[in-house]
Design a protein around this motif. Structure first.
Motif, PDB file in Angstrom:
ATOM      1  N   ALA A  23       0.107  -5.287  -9.901  1.00  0.00           N
ATOM      2  CA  ALA A  23       1.298  -5.035  -9.100  1.00  0.00           C
ATOM      3  C   ALA A  23       1.787  -3.620  -9.334  1.00  0.00           C
ATOM      4  O   ALA A  23       1.971  -3.204 -10.486  1.00  0.00           O
ATOM      5  N   ALA A  24       1.967  -2.886  -8.252  1.00  0.00           N
ATOM      6  CA  ALA A  24       2.416  -1.496  -8.330  1.00  0.00           C
ATOM      7  C   ALA A  24       3.878  -1.386  -7.910  1.00  0.00           C
ATOM      8  O   ALA A  24       4.313  -2.050  -6.968  1.00  0.00           O
ATOM      9  N   SER A  25       4.610  -0.562  -8.616  1.00  0.00           N
ATOM     10  CA  SER A  25       5.986  -0.260  -8.238  1.00  0.00           C
ATOM     11  C   SER A  25       6.194   1.242  -8.310  1.00  0.00           C
ATOM     12  O   SER A  25       5.457   1.948  -8.998  1.00  0.00           O
ATOM     13  N   GLY A  26       7.190   1.716  -7.597  1.00  0.00           N
ATOM     14  CA  GLY A  26       7.433   3.146  -7.544  1.00  0.00           C
ATOM     15  C   GLY A  26       7.084   3.697  -6.172  1.00  0.00           C
ATOM     16  O   GLY A  26       7.150   2.994  -5.175  1.00  0.00           O
ATOM     17  N   THR A  27       6.679   4.951  -6.136  1.00  0.00           N
ATOM     18  CA  THR A  27       6.429   5.638  -4.870  1.00  0.00           C
ATOM     19  C   THR A  27       4.952   5.566  -4.506  1.00  0.00           C
ATOM     20  O   THR A  27       4.118   6.207  -5.139  1.00  0.00           O
ATOM     21  N   ILE A  28       4.676   4.757  -3.512  1.00  0.00           N
ATOM     22  CA  ILE A  28       3.306   4.641  -2.990  1.00  0.00           C
ATOM     23  C   ILE A  28       3.256   5.417  -1.682  1.00  0.00           C
ATOM     24  O   ILE A  28       3.983   5.105  -0.745  1.00  0.00           O
ATOM     25  N   PHE A  29       2.382   6.417  -1.604  1.00  0.00           N
ATOM     26  CA  PHE A  29       2.276   7.226  -0.398  1.00  0.00           C
ATOM     27  C   PHE A  29       1.632   6.412   0.729  1.00  0.00           C
ATOM     28  O   PHE A  29       0.943   5.399   0.480  1.00  0.00           O
ATOM     29  N   VAL A  30       1.831   6.873   1.946  1.00  0.00           N
ATOM     30  CA  VAL A  30       1.202   6.215   3.095  1.00  0.00           C
ATOM     31  C   VAL A  30      -0.309   6.255   2.946  1.00  0.00           C
ATOM     32  O   VAL A  30      -1.000   5.267   3.185  1.00  0.00           O
ATOM     33  N   LYS A  31      -0.821   7.413   2.540  1.00  0.00           N
ATOM     34  CA  LYS A  31      -2.267   7.538   2.306  1.00  0.00           C
ATOM     35  C   LYS A  31      -2.521   7.261   0.828  1.00  0.00           C
ATOM     36  O   LYS A  31      -2.114   8.035  -0.058  1.00  0.00           O
ATOM     37  N   ASN A  32      -3.156   6.156   0.541  1.00  0.00           N
ATOM     38  CA  ASN A  32      -3.404   5.805  -0.848  1.00  0.00           C
ATOM     39  C   ASN A  32      -4.637   4.932  -0.977  1.00  0.00           C
ATOM     40  O   ASN A  32      -5.132   4.383   0.019  1.00  0.00           O
ATOM     41  N   GLU A  33      -5.129   4.851  -2.175  1.00  0.00           N
ATOM     42  CA  GLU A  33      -6.188   3.925  -2.526  1.00  0.00           C
ATOM     43  C   GLU A  33      -5.721   3.120  -3.733  1.00  0.00           C
ATOM     44  O   GLU A  33      -5.049   3.658  -4.613  1.00  0.00           O
TER      45      GLU A  33
END
Length: 120
Positions: A23-33
């Motif tokens: 599970a990821a939290s924080g700032t996830i960019f639109v372009k991501n892997e």
């Protein structure tokens, strides 16, 4: 910044299955892997599987047909379903998120790792 929390590792016998979650939290960019890497004792870290924000996937040859990566974008969670596990799959599995900005610069974030041990 991105924080990652992994779960699902453990000890299994050869041929059994495990499912890892991250599970990821924080700032996830639109372009991501989002992806999974692994590191066995005395070996270099290696890619297991990655999935892009639009669902494209890439797998290591050694896990093709046995492992499946998926993600829930609404929950910013990535999964790794591992079937037909082999002793050589034994390693610490690390979750990775790679953000890519408009200048195509990459920012990598790593989880703390979860141990997967497969006994023969």
């Amino acid at each position: 910044q991105v924080q990652l929390v992994e779960s699902g590792g453990g000890l299994v016998q050869a041929g059994e299955s495990l499912r890892l979650s991250c599970a990821a939290s924080g700032t996830i960019f639109v372009k991501n892997e989002m992806g999974w890497y692994r590191q066995a004792p005395g070996k270099q870290r290696e890619l297991v599987a990655v999935i892009t924000s639009i669902g494209s996937t890439n797998y290591a040859d050694s896990v093709l047909g046995r492992f499946t990566i998926s993600r829930d974008n609404a929950e910013n969670t990535v999964y790794l379903q591992m079937n037909s596990l082999k002793p050589e799959d034994t390693a610490v599995y690390l979750c990775n998120v790679r953000n890519t900005d408009w200048r195509r610069r990459n920012y990598d974030y790593w989880g703390q790792g979860t141990q997967v041990t497969v006994s023969s």
